[in-house]
Design a protein around this motif. Sequence first.
Motif, PDB file in Angstrom:
ATOM      1  N   THR A   1     117.013  28.637  56.621  1.00 23.12           N
ATOM      2  CA  THR A   1     118.096  28.479  55.648  1.00 23.12           C
ATOM      3  C   THR A   1     119.212  29.449  56.005  1.00 23.12           C
ATOM      4  O   THR A   1     118.994  30.654  56.075  1.00 23.12           O
ATOM      5  N   LEU A   2     120.384  28.896  56.244  1.00 20.88           N
ATOM      6  CA  LEU A   2     121.567  29.700  56.536  1.00 20.88           C
ATOM      7  C   LEU A   2     122.378  29.841  55.260  1.00 20.88           C
ATOM      8  O   LEU A   2     122.824  28.846  54.685  1.00 20.88           O
ATOM      9  N   HIS A   3     122.546  31.077  54.798  1.00 29.40           N
ATOM     10  CA  HIS A   3     123.365  31.360  53.625  1.00 29.40           C
ATOM     11  C   HIS A   3     124.657  32.022  54.098  1.00 29.40           C
ATOM     12  O   HIS A   3     124.613  33.078  54.736  1.00 29.40           O
ATOM     13  N   VAL A   4     125.786  31.420  53.788  1.00 34.23           N
ATOM     14  CA  VAL A   4     127.078  31.993  54.151  1.00 34.23           C
ATOM     15  C   VAL A   4     127.701  32.599  52.905  1.00 34.23           C
ATOM     16  O   VAL A   4     127.963  31.904  51.920  1.00 34.23           O
ATOM     17  N   LEU A   5     127.905  33.925  52.930  1.00 34.55           N
ATOM     18  CA  LEU A   5     128.513  34.649  51.811  1.00 34.55           C
ATOM     19  C   LEU A   5     129.936  35.001  52.199  1.00 34.55           C
ATOM     20  O   LEU A   5     130.169  35.778  53.129  1.00 34.55           O
ATOM     21  N   LEU A   6     130.877  34.430  51.475  1.00 38.94           N
ATOM     22  CA  LEU A   6     132.290  34.517  51.834  1.00 38.94           C
ATOM     23  C   LEU A   6     133.038  35.414  50.857  1.00 38.94           C
ATOM     24  O   LEU A   6     133.063  35.150  49.647  1.00 38.94           O
ATOM     25  N   ASP A   7     133.641  36.470  51.361  1.00 37.85           N
ATOM     26  CA  ASP A   7     134.459  37.377  50.561  1.00 37.85           C
ATOM     27  C   ASP A   7     135.795  36.700  50.258  1.00 37.85           C
ATOM     28  O   ASP A   7     136.556  36.376  51.172  1.00 37.85           O
ATOM     29  N   THR A   8     136.067  36.481  48.970  1.00 45.16           N
ATOM     30  CA  THR A   8     137.331  35.845  48.568  1.00 45.16           C
ATOM     31  C   THR A   8     138.192  36.792  47.729  1.00 45.16           C
ATOM     32  O   THR A   8     139.017  36.345  46.938  1.00 45.16           O
ATOM     33  N   SER A   9     137.984  38.096  47.880  1.00 42.36           N
ATOM     34  CA  SER A   9     138.738  39.076  47.100  1.00 42.36           C
ATOM     35  C   SER A   9     140.201  39.122  47.553  1.00 42.36           C
ATOM     36  O   SER A   9     140.579  38.550  48.580  1.00 42.36           O
ATOM     37  N   SER A  10     141.000  39.856  46.795  1.00 41.80           N
ATOM     38  CA  SER A  10     142.442  39.898  47.068  1.00 41.80           C
ATOM     39  C   SER A  10     142.770  40.502  48.428  1.00 41.80           C
ATOM     40  O   SER A  10     143.790  40.156  49.036  1.00 41.80           O
ATOM     41  N   SER A  11     141.937  41.417  48.914  1.00 44.71           N
ATOM     42  CA  SER A  11     142.233  42.035  50.206  1.00 44.71           C
ATOM     43  C   SER A  11     142.160  41.033  51.355  1.00 44.71           C
ATOM     44  O   SER A  11     142.686  41.289  52.439  1.00 44.71           O
ATOM     45  N   MET A  12     141.529  39.883  51.098  1.00 43.13           N
ATOM     46  CA  MET A  12     141.455  38.848  52.137  1.00 43.13           C
ATOM     47  C   MET A  12     142.748  38.031  52.212  1.00 43.13           C
ATOM     48  O   MET A  12     142.898  37.197  53.105  1.00 43.13           O
ATOM     49  N   SER A  13     143.669  38.272  51.279  1.00 39.68           N
ATOM     50  CA  SER A  13     144.927  37.503  51.265  1.00 39.68           C
ATOM     51  C   SER A  13     146.002  38.224  52.058  1.00 39.68           C
ATOM     52  O   SER A  13     147.147  38.370  51.603  1.00 39.68           O
ATOM     53  N   PHE A  14     145.661  38.666  53.241  1.00 40.43           N
ATOM     54  CA  PHE A  14     146.587  39.441  54.056  1.00 40.43           C
ATOM     55  C   PHE A  14     146.564  38.908  55.479  1.00 40.43           C
ATOM     56  O   PHE A  14     145.555  38.395  55.961  1.00 40.43           O
ATOM     57  N   GLY A  15     147.686  39.076  56.153  1.00 35.47           N
ATOM     58  CA  GLY A  15     147.761  38.724  57.568  1.00 35.47           C
ATOM     59  C   GLY A  15     148.361  37.359  57.805  1.00 35.47           C
ATOM     60  O   GLY A  15     148.595  36.571  56.897  1.00 35.47           O
ATOM     61  N   GLU A  16     148.624  37.095  59.064  1.00 37.36           N
ATOM     62  CA  GLU A  16     149.154  35.794  59.491  1.00 37.36           C
ATOM     63  C   GLU A  16     148.400  35.359  60.744  1.00 37.36           C
ATOM     64  O   GLU A  16     148.648  35.917  61.822  1.00 37.36           O
ATOM     65  N   PRO A  17     147.445  34.436  60.646  1.00 37.65           N
ATOM     66  CA  PRO A  17     147.068  33.702  59.434  1.00 37.65           C
ATOM     67  C   PRO A  17     146.352  34.586  58.421  1.00 37.65           C
ATOM     68  O   PRO A  17     145.868  35.663  58.765  1.00 37.65           O
ATOM     69  N   LEU A  18     146.264  34.118  57.182  1.00 36.86           N
ATOM     70  CA  LEU A  18     145.547  34.862  56.160  1.00 36.86           C
ATOM     71  C   LEU A  18     144.082  35.039  56.564  1.00 36.86           C
ATOM     72  O   LEU A  18     143.454  34.106  57.066  1.00 36.86           O
ATOM     73  N   LYS A  19     143.564  36.232  56.311  1.00 42.11           N
ATOM     74  CA  LYS A  19     142.135  36.438  56.546  1.00 42.11           C
ATOM     75  C   LYS A  19     141.313  35.427  55.737  1.00 42.11           C
ATOM     76  O   LYS A  19     140.265  34.960  56.204  1.00 42.11           O
ATOM     77  N   HIS A  20     141.782  35.113  54.552  1.00 45.48           N
ATOM     78  CA  HIS A  20     141.079  34.168  53.680  1.00 45.48           C
ATOM     79  C   HIS A  20     140.941  32.802  54.336  1.00 45.48           C
ATOM     80  O   HIS A  20     139.866  32.185  54.324  1.00 45.48           O
ATOM     81  N   ASP A  21     142.032  32.315  54.926  1.00 44.35           N
ATOM     82  CA  ASP A  21     141.996  31.008  55.588  1.00 44.35           C
ATOM     83  C   ASP A  21     141.114  31.048  56.839  1.00 44.35           C
ATOM     84  O   ASP A  21     140.328  30.134  57.087  1.00 44.35           O
TER      85      ASP A  21
ATOM     86  N   HIS B   1     141.684  33.020  46.530  1.00 45.43           N
ATOM     87  CA  HIS B   1     141.417  34.431  46.760  1.00 45.43           C
ATOM     88  C   HIS B   1     141.939  35.215  45.567  1.00 45.43           C
ATOM     89  O   HIS B   1     142.952  34.864  44.953  1.00 45.43           O
ATOM     90  N   GLY B   2     141.242  36.286  45.226  1.00 45.40           N
ATOM     91  CA  GLY B   2     141.643  37.091  44.082  1.00 45.40           C
ATOM     92  C   GLY B   2     140.501  37.962  43.598  1.00 45.40           C
ATOM     93  O   GLY B   2     139.336  37.710  43.895  1.00 45.40           O
TER      94      GLY B   2
END
Length: 299
Positions: free
Chosen positions: A88-108, A162-163
């Motif tokens: 079983t592969l569990h992917v835990l994705l950080d969607t906090s506000s700090s991920m809304s940075f960069g170009e491209p966005l870290k979130h994307d 993200h937030g």
Amino acid sequence: MSSVIDDTQLLFDAEFLRKLERLELLARKVFRGLIRGEHSTPRRGRGIEFADFRRYRPGDDLRYIDWNIFARLDRLFLKLYASEEDLTLHVLLDTSSSMSFGEPLKHDYARQLAAALAYIGLSNLDRVSMYAFSDQIRATLPPLKSKRQMSAVLDFLSAQPHGGQTDFSQPLKTFASQTSRSGLVVVISDLFGRSGFEAGLDVLRFAGHDVVVVQLLAEEEIDPPLDGALILVDAEDDAELKVTVDAELRALYQRRLQSLLDDTAAYCRRAGIEYLRASTAIAFEDVVLKYLRQGRLWR
């Protein structure tokens, strides 16, 4: 694989889906000739049986070395075990506000990376689940097992905003308490949080999961294109810092960042956690293939 994504959503456009198809073909080449015991993490216990041997590779768990073979041949071989249960592969994705940075966005970028890992997992008959978190688990996608369900993964990831502030302890404790079957946990995050990340990752290890951490940084965080008098605003708590950026301050920042990254890598080595650092300047498929070629994600 058919796309169910709106044409205005460029995160998972037709070119992205073509990249996933190519990535799967390359992944199959990596897996070709490997038995199921190597594809899943060796474990002792009920439902586990010996399957085969393979040569030792740096980073392998020393507990599974066959010392009898070493005594006879003076070579290191690993015992491989086949499980009756799927990995079983569990992917835990950080969607906090700090991920809304960069170009491209870290979130994307993180969502694309999560989609690629899920696609390869589903293509190789593993169960895949998804969790989005910031200071708590925000959304969950229950385990899927068929590549035909990949559209559900893309829908889930597309819907994640993200937030919020970063907190690793509480959401990872919640995940561990809600997950009855141990598996492979891939945490995708920048690992930026005032309370640190070690306690949360330790919870995953103590729950019996094999843990992989992908620390994702924006290129602008590695080499900030800043100069002069500035007011820096924290993405998560809006705290302001007035600074004057010059060559000396930029060099100090990069030294401290490197020290922080080195400490993170050292912690992961001590804890037996697989660690990969990635920049958004690198194509997500290259990040995935690097790990596959090292045999780190599914061994």
